[in-house]
Every structure is written in C-alpha cells, then in structure tokens.
Design an enzyme around this catalytic site. Structure first.
Site, PDB file in Angstrom:
ATOM      1  N   SER A  66       0.836  -1.204   0.000  1.00 36.78           N
ATOM      2  CA  SER A  66       0.000   0.000   0.000  1.00 36.78           C
ATOM      3  C   SER A  66       0.872   1.255   0.000  1.00 36.78           C
ATOM      4  O   SER A  66       1.687   1.442  -0.893  1.00 36.78           O
ATOM      5  CB  SER A  66      -0.957  -0.036   1.193  1.00 36.78           C
ATOM      6  OG  SER A  66      -1.964   0.945   1.065  1.00 36.78           O
TER       7      SER A  66
ATOM      8  N   ASP B  32      -8.136  -3.060  -7.315  1.00 34.72           N
ATOM      9  CA  ASP B  32      -7.670  -2.773  -5.960  1.00 34.72           C
ATOM     10  C   ASP B  32      -8.764  -2.036  -5.189  1.00 34.72           C
ATOM     11  O   ASP B  32      -9.222  -0.976  -5.609  1.00 34.72           O
ATOM     12  CB  ASP B  32      -6.411  -1.907  -6.041  1.00 34.72           C
ATOM     13  CG  ASP B  32      -5.800  -1.630  -4.692  1.00 34.72           C
ATOM     14  OD1 ASP B  32      -6.426  -0.868  -3.924  1.00 34.72           O
ATOM     15  OD2 ASP B  32      -4.717  -2.157  -4.395  1.00 34.72           O
TER      16      ASP B  32
ATOM     17  N   HIS C 119      -6.600  -5.857  -1.598  1.00 35.72           N
ATOM     18  CA  HIS C 119      -5.609  -4.807  -1.362  1.00 35.72           C
ATOM     19  C   HIS C 119      -4.531  -5.380  -0.460  1.00 35.72           C
ATOM     20  O   HIS C 119      -4.798  -5.743   0.678  1.00 35.72           O
ATOM     21  CB  HIS C 119      -6.264  -3.585  -0.707  1.00 35.72           C
ATOM     22  CG  HIS C 119      -5.318  -2.427  -0.509  1.00 35.72           C
ATOM     23  ND1 HIS C 119      -4.803  -1.713  -1.570  1.00 35.72           N
ATOM     24  CD2 HIS C 119      -4.792  -1.868   0.612  1.00 35.72           C
ATOM     25  CE1 HIS C 119      -4.015  -0.753  -1.104  1.00 35.72           C
ATOM     26  NE2 HIS C 119      -3.979  -0.834   0.213  1.00 35.72           N
TER      27      HIS C 119
END
Length: 413
Positions: free
Chosen positions: A186, A284, A352
């Site tokens: 991330s 995502d 994610h």
C-alpha cells in the site's frame, strides 16, 4: 420405556462421537497451520542525530528477524503501509495513533506471507534477514520538514527515517548483502518506487538488488465525477511534507511544471533502473473506494452496493471498473512491454495487499494466474527461473480470488 431410554442413550452417544470427531479434525487442521512468528521492535536511537522522528517526535522503529543458513547474507526489507495525511488536522490526529507514533505501536509484529520463516509457505525468502520498517510519517517515507507554530510541532521526516533505519541495520549485515529485495504494501508499496534506486547505493556493487511494490501502484486517474481527486490529495501531501526534493530527480526535471505528479508510480516508473516487480489487483479495493469512487464523487451512495459486493454492480458500473483496469494495464507498460528485467502480477481480485497475508501469498487456495501463486511468481522473477509477467482476464473470470472486501476508511474526501 426401556426403548425410549435406549434411544436417548444412542442419540447422546452419536452426538458425542460427532463432537469428538469435529474437535479432533479441527485440532488436526489447526496443528498443521504454520506457527506464528512474533518479532520484537527495535527503536532507532541514532535517529536523534538527524532529527528523524515520527510525526509526534517519537523515535522510528523496525522489526528484524535474522536470516540463517544459505540466507544469512540475504535481506528483505518491507515498508509498512497505512495511508497518508495531507493537512495539519489529519496529521495531528495521525500523530496520536500507531500511524504517527511508535508510542502507540505494538512492540511485537507477526511476520506472515513474504515475511514468514516457514519454508513450506515462503520457500524463497524464509531464511533471509527480514525487516519490517514501521510507518509513522504519513508521506510514504518522503517528507523532510518540521512544522512548528509555537504551540504545535509536527515532524515530517519520512526521508530521514528511511536513512536512519538503513544506517542502523547496515552494520548488522545489510552492508555485506549478497541478495536484497526492497518491498512494501500500500503506502509502503508506494515508498518502494521512491527509494528503490537509492537502496542499491547502500549495498555492495555485486549484490543482486531488486524491488517489489504490493498494492502500491496508485493511479493518477479521474473519479466517476471526472475530477482528479487523488491528484489533488497527493499534491497536498507532497506540499505539506516537503517531499518534492526527495522524489526522483529525473522525473521532477522532466515534469518541472508539475513535479508533485512524480509522487505517482506511473510517472516515476520509467526512471527506475533497478529491476522492479509490480503486484497489484486490477480492481484494488482501496483505489476503487478512494480514487475511482471517493465519497465526494458519490455523495448519495449510489455505488455503495457495488463497493460491498462486485456481484451487485450494475452493467454500467462494471464497465467503469473495466475501464479502470485498462488504465492500470496501460500505466504498467514500462514493466510489461519494455523491461526485460521487470515482473508483473495483476490479478482480477477485489483485494488490497496480497504479499503479507499467508492466505493470498502462498496457500492451497491462494489466488493464481495460469496456476501460479503470487509467491511463485515473485520467486520466479527474483531468481530468474521463469519469465514472470502475468495479467489476469477481466472480472469475473478468476475463480481463485479470495474476495474479502474490507471496510476501508475513506482517506480521500
């Protein structure tokens, strides 16, 4: 009467037997699960020398699990993720949490997935020195300024934190690394784009150094109301924290009118010379919820049903999602089409971050593209065993996905 008593006894016996079998089976299954690895936190005391503090002024930290055997001279560094703060209000709030202060962080971290020390589930990196860099600056380890108005003080020192952690682990063996992989998830995945080439400069010239971004390929795209919500959000992060000076110089020079755009991976990617691997979902969920359909672009919540369950999306919404997927594929062209040393794994899962969880990294029911798990794809690329460039077909083709769509806190207005 005797018959009824016998029947009750038999029912009880059957029930007990079933309970026993279920309990034993449950124990058997769980006993085969990898034992959890808890790794202690190390504070970077030398950070004081350069003012490399977290947002609140606390010392930065990392977690190190030592390598062994054939992996004792190999190093894997993993940037922790956790969003960003783009104004004083959000950064002040962040400074009072684990995202802005080591005072609020857990002192032990569980190492799973790519950080696991279990050879069965992480065969390529299990015996490497594995380091988790804790995230406490709010700008993907790029800021370099201090805000102080006399009553409020915030440290935007992500760049310094990166340098202080590296300086702390170089004498612990990183300085003589034979192989190294800089990774992140991330916001941590975004950090790898900004520090990849710099990382190689710390290591021996004959070391094999590569970089991996997991769910960090954030797109500079328009939202469903045709606004550049993410562009303006990232610009405010970069401006507040003084990050431009620490972005790729070739990129900021080429985009001198809009140097803050070099915070986006798609613009800096072609200037990275170190071998690079992009791991991302084409759908995502963070980008879906915060870039494509941020709350400001959907004030009445028309997309809420689709955000919660892709199967509930209308044909028009699916078309919009497919357009976003195509944008991601187009932005990854420097890796997919033009790089012989790059790797890519873009699947069609609504997910994610897929490298830190054992469920998605390497397991019997982990996501696959052409029967290859993420762990296998990354390992094939790093060790040059096979060409590792795979892009999944569009949703809903993939039946291997673990579509656990979390409730993500909206970071983008």
């Amino acid at each position: 009467m005797i018959h009824n008593s016998f029947s009750v006894t038999m029912n009880f016996a059957v029930a007990f037997a079933l309970f026993y079998l279920i309990t034993v089976e449950s124990w058997r299954v769980h006993s085969q699960e990898p034992k959890k690895l808890y790794v202690n936190m190390t504070l970077v005391n030398n950070a004081r020398e350069t003012g490399a503090f977290c947002l609140d002024g606390s010392l930065p930290a990392y977690h190190l699990d030592r390598g062994f055997g054939a992996g004792e001279d190999n190093w894997l560094l993993q940037f922790e993720g956790g969003g960003w703060c783009n104004d004083l209000k959000s950064c002040l709030e962040r400074a009072k949490t684990r995202r802005g202060s080591t005072n609020y962080m857990t002192k032990y971290e569980t190492f799973n997935g790519i950080l696991s020390n279990n050879a069965t589930v992480n065969p390529d990196f299990y015996n490497w020195n594995r380091v988790k860099l804790r995230y406490c600056d709010g700008a993907s380890f790029t800021g370099n300024r201090v805000f102080n108005n006399g009553t409020t003080k915030l440290y935007f020192k992500g760049q310094n934190i990166w340098e202080a952690i590296i300086a702390d682990i170089l004498p612990k063996g990183l300085g003589k690394a034979r192989k190294a992989l800089l990774s992140g998830c991330s916001a941590g995945g975004l950090a790898t784009f900004h520090h990849c080439d710099n990382f190689t400069k710390y290591l021996p010239t004959n070391a094999s150094v590569k970089c991996l971004s997991d769910a960090g390929f954030f797109l500079d795209g328009r939202d469903v109301s045709l606004n550049h919500t993410m562009r303006y959000f990232f610009k405010s992060v970069v401006t507040l924290q003084g990050s431009v000076q620490n972005l790729n110089k070739n990129c900021t020079s080429a985009m001198s009118s809009y140097p803050d755009l070099c915070f986006f991976p798609q613009y800096v990617l072609k200037y990275i010379s170190t071998p690079y691997f992009i791991l991302n979902s084409a759908y995502d969920v963070f980008q879906f919820h915060n870039i494509l359909v941020p709350p400001s672009a959907d004030p009445h919540g028309h997309w809420n049903h689709c955000k919660k369950d892709p199967a509930a999306c209308t044909p028009t919404e699916i078309n919009t999602l497919q357009g976003f997927r195509l944008s991601m594929i187009a932005a990854s062209k420097p890796i997919y089409f033009y790089s012989n040393r790059g790797g890519i794994f873009i699947n069609s899962c609504f997910a994610h971050c897929q490298s830190e969880s054992q469920d998605t990294w390497s397991g019997a029911d982990s996501p696959r593209i052409i029967n290859t798990t993420i762990a296998e794809a990354v390992g094939d690329w790093y060790f040059c065993r096979n060409k590792s460039k795979a892009i999944d077909w569009p949703y809903p083709c993939d039946t291997t996905c673990r579509n656990l769509i979390p409730v993500l806190h909206n970071l983008i207005p």
